[in-house]
Design a protein around this motif. Structure first.
Motif, PDB file in Angstrom:
ATOM      1  N   LYS A  26      16.485   0.874  -5.915  1.00 44.31           N
ATOM      2  CA  LYS A  26      16.094   2.115  -7.156  1.00 44.31           C
ATOM      3  C   LYS A  26      14.541   1.816  -7.683  1.00 44.31           C
ATOM      4  N   ASP A  27      13.953   2.833  -7.781  1.00 42.25           N
ATOM      5  CA  ASP A  27      12.557   2.524  -8.403  1.00 42.25           C
ATOM      6  C   ASP A  27      12.527   2.789  -9.768  1.00 42.25           C
ATOM      7  N   HIS A  28      11.642   1.852 -10.377  1.00 40.28           N
ATOM      8  CA  HIS A  28      11.250   1.587 -11.536  1.00 40.28           C
ATOM      9  C   HIS A  28       9.971   1.855 -11.936  1.00 40.28           C
ATOM     10  N   PHE A  29       9.874   2.854 -12.742  1.00 39.29           N
ATOM     11  CA  PHE A  29       8.525   3.343 -13.009  1.00 39.29           C
ATOM     12  C   PHE A  29       7.874   2.532 -14.379  1.00 39.29           C
ATOM     13  N   TYR A  30       6.978   1.704 -14.206  1.00 37.20           N
ATOM     14  CA  TYR A  30       6.471   0.993 -15.369  1.00 37.20           C
ATOM     15  C   TYR A  30       5.001   1.585 -15.830  1.00 37.20           C
ATOM     16  N   PRO A  31       4.885   2.308 -16.540  1.00 36.16           N
ATOM     17  CA  PRO A  31       3.555   3.111 -17.171  1.00 36.16           C
ATOM     18  C   PRO A  31       2.578   2.300 -17.547  1.00 36.16           C
ATOM     19  N   ASN A  32       2.753   1.029 -17.918  1.00 31.54           N
ATOM     20  CA  ASN A  32       1.863  -0.098 -18.700  1.00 31.54           C
ATOM     21  C   ASN A  32       0.790   0.718 -19.495  1.00 31.54           C
TER      22      ASN A  32
ATOM     23  N   SER B 298       0.777  -1.306  -0.065  1.00 33.20           N
ATOM     24  CA  SER B 298      -0.254   0.013  -0.157  1.00 33.20           C
ATOM     25  C   SER B 298       0.622   1.307  -0.038  1.00 33.20           C
ATOM     26  N   THR B 299       2.075   1.339   0.635  1.00 35.89           N
ATOM     27  CA  THR B 299       2.934   2.379   0.578  1.00 35.89           C
ATOM     28  C   THR B 299       4.371   1.980   0.311  1.00 35.89           C
ATOM     29  N   LEU B 300       5.100   2.904   0.157  1.00 37.97           N
ATOM     30  CA  LEU B 300       6.778   2.663   0.116  1.00 37.97           C
ATOM     31  C   LEU B 300       7.215   3.704   0.925  1.00 37.97           C
ATOM     32  N   ASP B 301       8.111   3.126   1.646  1.00 40.08           N
ATOM     33  CA  ASP B 301       8.922   3.994   2.720  1.00 40.08           C
ATOM     34  C   ASP B 301      10.295   4.065   2.357  1.00 40.08           C
ATOM     35  N   PRO B 302      10.864   5.269   2.240  1.00 39.53           N
ATOM     36  CA  PRO B 302      10.308   6.693   1.784  1.00 39.53           C
ATOM     37  C   PRO B 302       9.586   6.624   0.627  1.00 39.53           C
ATOM     38  N   PRO B 303       8.485   7.482   0.621  1.00 36.30           N
ATOM     39  CA  PRO B 303       7.629   7.593  -0.617  1.00 36.30           C
ATOM     40  C   PRO B 303       8.397   7.815  -1.895  1.00 36.30           C
ATOM     41  N   PRO B 304       7.821   7.229  -3.117  1.00 33.46           N
ATOM     42  CA  PRO B 304       8.818   7.328  -4.425  1.00 33.46           C
ATOM     43  C   PRO B 304       8.775   8.759  -4.686  1.00 33.46           C
ATOM     44  N   SER B 305       9.691   9.191  -5.517  1.00 29.65           N
ATOM     45  CA  SER B 305       9.776  10.449  -5.872  1.00 29.65           C
ATOM     46  C   SER B 305      10.406  10.681  -7.364  1.00 29.65           C
ATOM     47  N   VAL B 306      10.079  11.652  -8.019  1.00 33.84           N
ATOM     48  CA  VAL B 306      10.443  11.744  -9.395  1.00 33.84           C
ATOM     49  C   VAL B 306      11.789  11.803  -9.564  1.00 33.84           C
ATOM     50  N   SER B 307      12.564  12.649  -8.879  1.00 30.53           N
ATOM     51  CA  SER B 307      14.000  12.606  -8.873  1.00 30.53           C
ATOM     52  C   SER B 307      14.539  11.428  -8.063  1.00 30.53           C
TER      53      SER B 307
ATOM     54  N   THR C  37      26.399  10.399 -10.509  1.00 30.46           N
ATOM     55  CA  THR C  37      27.039  10.184  -9.321  1.00 30.46           C
ATOM     56  C   THR C  37      27.267  11.629  -8.489  1.00 30.46           C
ATOM     57  N   SER C  38      26.105  12.451  -8.779  1.00 35.49           N
ATOM     58  CA  SER C  38      26.164  13.688  -8.011  1.00 35.49           C
ATOM     59  C   SER C  38      25.732  13.623  -6.490  1.00 35.49           C
ATOM     60  N   GLY C  39      25.064  12.744  -6.347  1.00 33.10           N
ATOM     61  CA  GLY C  39      24.524  12.760  -4.782  1.00 33.10           C
ATOM     62  C   GLY C  39      25.649  12.254  -3.878  1.00 33.10           C
ATOM     63  N   THR C  40      25.419  12.558  -2.645  1.00 35.28           N
ATOM     64  CA  THR C  40      26.279  12.190  -1.509  1.00 35.28           C
ATOM     65  C   THR C  40      27.268  10.974  -1.705  1.00 35.28           C
ATOM     66  N   LYS C  41      26.312   9.796  -2.170  1.00 29.69           N
ATOM     67  CA  LYS C  41      26.615   8.354  -2.100  1.00 29.69           C
ATOM     68  C   LYS C  41      27.195   8.057  -3.629  1.00 29.69           C
TER      69      LYS C  41
ATOM     70  N   ASN D  39      15.736   9.609  -4.761  1.00 32.70           N
ATOM     71  CA  ASN D  39      15.923  10.149  -3.309  1.00 32.70           C
ATOM     72  C   ASN D  39      17.136   9.412  -2.735  1.00 32.70           C
ATOM     73  N   THR D  40      18.193  10.095  -3.262  1.00 33.72           N
ATOM     74  CA  THR D  40      19.532   9.738  -3.020  1.00 33.72           C
ATOM     75  C   THR D  40      19.746   9.640  -1.398  1.00 33.72           C
ATOM     76  N   ALA D  41      19.369  10.683  -0.718  1.00 38.38           N
ATOM     77  CA  ALA D  41      19.411  10.751   0.635  1.00 38.38           C
ATOM     78  C   ALA D  41      18.685   9.459   1.437  1.00 38.38           C
ATOM     79  N   GLY D  42      17.705   9.184   0.902  1.00 40.81           N
ATOM     80  CA  GLY D  42      16.688   7.895   1.493  1.00 40.81           C
ATOM     81  C   GLY D  42      17.462   6.788   0.956  1.00 40.81           C
ATOM     82  N   GLY D  43      18.624   6.586   0.088  1.00 45.53           N
ATOM     83  CA  GLY D  43      19.007   5.217  -0.133  1.00 45.53           C
ATOM     84  C   GLY D  43      19.071   4.775  -1.399  1.00 45.53           C
ATOM     85  N   GLU D  44      18.352   5.646  -2.464  1.00 44.63           N
ATOM     86  CA  GLU D  44      18.047   5.342  -3.801  1.00 44.63           C
ATOM     87  C   GLU D  44      19.433   5.691  -4.484  1.00 44.63           C
ATOM     88  N   ALA D  45      19.607   4.625  -5.474  1.00 47.19           N
ATOM     89  CA  ALA D  45      20.574   4.962  -6.644  1.00 47.19           C
ATOM     90  C   ALA D  45      20.560   6.011  -7.326  1.00 47.19           C
ATOM     91  N   GLY D  46      21.652   6.672  -8.047  1.00 45.15           N
ATOM     92  CA  GLY D  46      21.507   7.763  -8.816  1.00 45.15           C
ATOM     93  C   GLY D  46      20.883   7.849 -10.339  1.00 45.15           C
TER      94      GLY D  46
END
Lengths: 617, 203
Positions: free
Chosen positions: A227-233, A81-90, A216-220, A92-99
């Motif tokens: 990594k979030d994958h957006f599948y528009p279907n 029902s939810t993702l934590d942290p919530p998904p974002s368009v850019s 590679t611009s983020g702190t990590k 979320n490198t601070a939240g642990g997402e790959a660049g």
């Protein structure tokens, strides 16, 4: 021919059992290969050198068939029902997402289609996986959802018009030793996907590593645990359709049905897939609804879950006992051809079925073996079935009374088998009659073949079978006229081998540099050319499927088989074949790849980057 | 006991002339190589272009990140270009070359390529320290070539040095993981593969 002084292969078991496993293995391999070499050399005409001077690996340990059972029905991955942290368009490198690059068209498409359905997948190691009771437990890698009852391989049910956002965690052990590399880049083959969600090979990630094409611009520095994958279907050609009609999600004639996802990490696709990184993604729409009792007009009412069953076939090899572990030789340029076939992760399993119609979705998940499957009785009598979809795409009309399914690596075939014609207790076998000696190409078809899966028709269905196979499935999009096709830009891609490497147009994969730049929305004719004989290349093109316009071998046109006349995403280039394929590049921009899906060829650089350039690029 | 050697002996008995396999002639000689305990990478005795005697596995590979190609001094095909390209990779590696990442070039013509000749070749290409050019006994080098996968399954192709391998074998012995990069790929493409395998640039 002088056989004196050669070791007797039967001497191998006399090796001291307490020696190191590796040494035992080498001894076995050395003795095992001598005999076949000498045998084949006796008849100079028949001498086959395809596996020499490479090492000939010892055969996998024997396994007793039909000890393992596949689940009677598959259990898909559940959405969350939810993702934590919530998904974002850019990202979320601070939240642990790959660049990754920001999601394309996210606000626009979710504005039209609604909030995506969320999925959370984790890529994990399982060090205690039982592939067969006669083998020790194995160290495998797998996609896992959040519900523990989900079956192998991880399967997602998705629907056109309802986007999916799939968060993929990399939980592989970073200190992993051995073949395979614990970074991931997940490709959903062959969804119409924005490039940042396509699993570009250079976009691999782990919490401590970032592939060369990530931001590679983020702190990590691009690294991330997920990594979030957006599948528009949406159907390919969404923009065209909406320009014409102002509404809708594209042309339903472009629908895809049986998709699969797998790891695509640069240089390590073969070994990571071999470790088990394979899953299914089944897409439904308003005609292929996944409901066989659907009374809506237009619904095809094909056999549906739980009678809709995906089956992934993969070749594997195991070291001799007592080691018995999954074997791969990553120092071997030709890869390793498996001599055991895993079906949904099990060797020679049984699938118990109801006496009714089933939709079986067959996938060759590789890495290297091709198949020609037949359904036979216990007395090897060939049975008939209906072929309804190739490469996951429903054909315009079903092909009735078929007896075989040939699958190159990454190809799919959906067939409908009517088990109601067999008495309860009937045992049937899926056999592979395609013989293959090397990873380069299949050899020949020979009966009776190798039994890889056993069906037992063991009960009547609890409810009446309401499914059908209608005479019309999904129409194909109209082809342009020959005159229009002649006016399209042509692009020639030659697949060859040079200096022991697999090349496309004489060049090797460069993750940073596109070999073609194509305007978004355009159409082209791609000429795929097998430049020299000796191998088969199943060519896969990302972003959109294509239509085979013609096939020729050494300049002589050959017919395109009926099952290849639909939309395809794998084009099997056999030896010196040339194929003309109509391609479109719509709706998204960015970096994509075309590559040989014989993944050892792919990892040996038979891949090309092409970029789709949007209006603003 | 060794896979490749056994195989070569088997092949040798087929008749070298009939098959035209010049390159395999030397391999019929018995060599006294031993495999290291847990590795199938031979511990081949070799000589560096600096004249130092080394063992391939013990001295050059064990626990290391390595990038290995094959070449020969008289090569008129891809060798010079590949060496120049790898020289650019070495420059990109900077201080890591010879410290974290070790580069090796094995000669395909060990009978011709003496340590002195290789030294001259290295100097000609302005190779920095940390990159060794290696020669040895023909049979040993052949065995090493097969062990590292620098071969073609077609024996006619395999024996034709003008089409010899353009592969750079990249490995990390500590992780027992091997892959490759084309020696003629863009230097930063090669560097990306080395970085991936070396695992030393992790965040």
């Amino acid at each position: 021919m002088n056989n004196n002084g050669k070791k007797n292969p039967s001497a191998a078991p006399n090796d001291p059992p307490d020696g190191p496993a590796r040494r035992t293995f080498l001894k076995l391999s050395a003795t095992a290969l001598t005999a076949p070499l000498l045998l084949s050399a006796r008849n100079s005409d028949a001498a086959e050198w395809v596996t020499t001077p490479q090492p000939v690996f010892p055969p996998s340990p024997p396994t007793r068939p039909w000890l393992e059972e596949l689940p009677r029905q598959i259990v898909p991955i559940e959405s969350v029902s939810t993702l934590d942290p919530p998904p974002s368009v850019s990202p979320n490198t601070a939240g642990g997402e790959a660049g990754r690059a920001p999601h394309q068209r996210y606000a626009e498409l979710t504005g039209v289609l609604g909030t995506p359905e969320f999925y959370e997948l984790s890529v994990v190691e399982n060090a205690e996986y039982l592939v067969h009771p006669d083998l020790p437990t194995q160290r495998v890698w797998a996609y896992r959802g959040t519900n523990p009852d989900a079956t192998v391989p991880a399967t997602i049910f998705a629907h056109y018009g309802s986007p999916t956002l799939c968060r993929i965690y990399n939980k592989l052990p970073e200190n992993h030793v051995g073949f395979g590399s614990p970074e991931i880049s997940t490709h959903l083959h062959n969804l119409h996907t924005p490039s940042e969600s396509d699993g570009y090979p250079g976009d691999f990630y782990s919490k401590s590593m970032a592939g060369p094409t990530l931001d590679t611009s983020g702190t990590k520095q691009g690294a991330g645990e997920f990594k979030d994958h957006f599948y528009p279907n949406i159907y390919a050609g969404y923009d065209e359709w909406r320009a014409l009609y102002g509404d809708g999600i594209g042309d339903p004639k472009e629908a895809q049905g049986t998709l699969w996802y797998h790891d695509h990490t640069e240089d390590f696709t073969a070994t990571n897939v071999y470790r088990g990184l394979v899953g299914f993604y089944l897409l439904f729409d308003h005609i292929d609804t996944g409901k066989e009792d659907d009374d809506k007009p237009g619904a095809l009412r094909l056999p549906s879950h739980p009678y809709d069953y995906p089956l992934a076939f993969g070749d594997r090899r195991f070291a001799p006992l007592p080691d018995g572990q999954l074997f791969y030789d990553d120092l071997h340029v030709e890869g390793v051809l498996g001599d055991k076939i895993v079906v949904n992760g099990k060797i020679e399993p049984v699938l118990r079925v109801d006496a009714r119609k089933y939709r079986l979705r067959l996938l060759n998940s590789g890495p290297s073996r091709f198949y020609e499957f037949y359904l036979v009785t216990a007395k090897d009598k060939v049975q008939r079935f209906t072929y309804i979809a190739n490469d996951g795409n429903l054909l315009p009309q079903p092909l009735f009374n078929q007896s075989k399914v040939r699958l190159a690596v990454a190809e799919r075939a959906d067939i409908v088998v009517d088990f109601s014609q067999y008495p309860i207790g009937t045992e049937l076998y899926l056999v592979n009659r395609l013989r293959q000696d090397s990873t380069r190409k299949p050899k020949d078809v020979k009966a009776p073949g190798t039994r890889v899966l056993k069906f037992i028709v063991d009960r009547n269905p609890p409810e009446q079978d309401l499914s059908q196979v209608p005479n019309q499935l999904r129409p194909l999009p109209d082809l342009p006229t020959p005159e229009e096709i002649d006016k399209l830009p042509k692009r020639r891609w030659e697949f060859d081998r040079k200096n022991g490497l697999w090349t496309i147009n004489g060049r090797l994969f460069d993750t940073h540099n596109p070999r073609a730049k194509i305007k978004q929305g355009s159409a082209e004719v791609w000429e795929l050319v097998g430049k020299s004989g000796g191998w088969s290349h199943p060519i896969h093109i990302h972003l959109e499927e294509g239509r085979i316009l013609s096939k020729s071998v050494d300049g002589i046109e050959v017919p395109v088989p009926l099952h290849e006349r639909g939309r395809k995403d794998v084009f099997v280039l056999e030896q010196t074949m040339t194929m003309r394929v109509l391609m479109r590049f719509r709706d998204f921009h960015g970096k994509y790849v075309m590559h040989c899906h014989n993944v050892i060829h792919e990892d040996h650089a038979m891949m090309v980057r092409f970029d789709i350039e949007g209006e603003d690029d | 006991m060794n896979t490749r050697r056994e195989l070569l002996l088997g092949m040798g008995s087929l008749g070298v002339a009939a098959l035209g396999l010049q390159a395999w002639r030397g391999a019929q000689a018995q060599s006294q190589l031993a495999l290291s305990t847990n590795q199938r990478i031979p511990n081949t005795p070799l000589v560096t272009h600096e004249g130092k005697e080394v063992r391939f596995y013990d001295d050059l590979v064990r626990g290391k990140v390595v990038a290995i190609n094959m070449m020969y001094v008289a090569c008129a095909d891809i060798c010079s270009t590949a060496t120049a390209n790898l020289r650019r990779v070495q420059q990109l590696l900077g201080a890591r070359a010879g410290r974290d990442v070790f580069m090796y070039s094995l000669t395909l013509q060990p009978e011709l390529d003496t340590p002195e000749l290789l030294k001259a070749y290295a100097e000609l290409h302005r190779v920095d320290p940390g990159w060794l050019f290696l020669t040895g006994a023909s049979a040993d080098i052949e065995e090493l070539r097969y062990s590292l996968g620098f071969s073609d399954p077609d024996p006619l192709v395999d024996s034709d040095q003008t089409t010899h391998t353009g592969m750079l074998r990249v490995g990390n012995d500590a992780f027992q993981r091997w892959t490759m990069a084309p020696a003629l790929a863009e230097p930063r493409q090669i560097l990306a593969t080395i970085n991936h395998v070396s695992r030393t640039l992790t965040f």
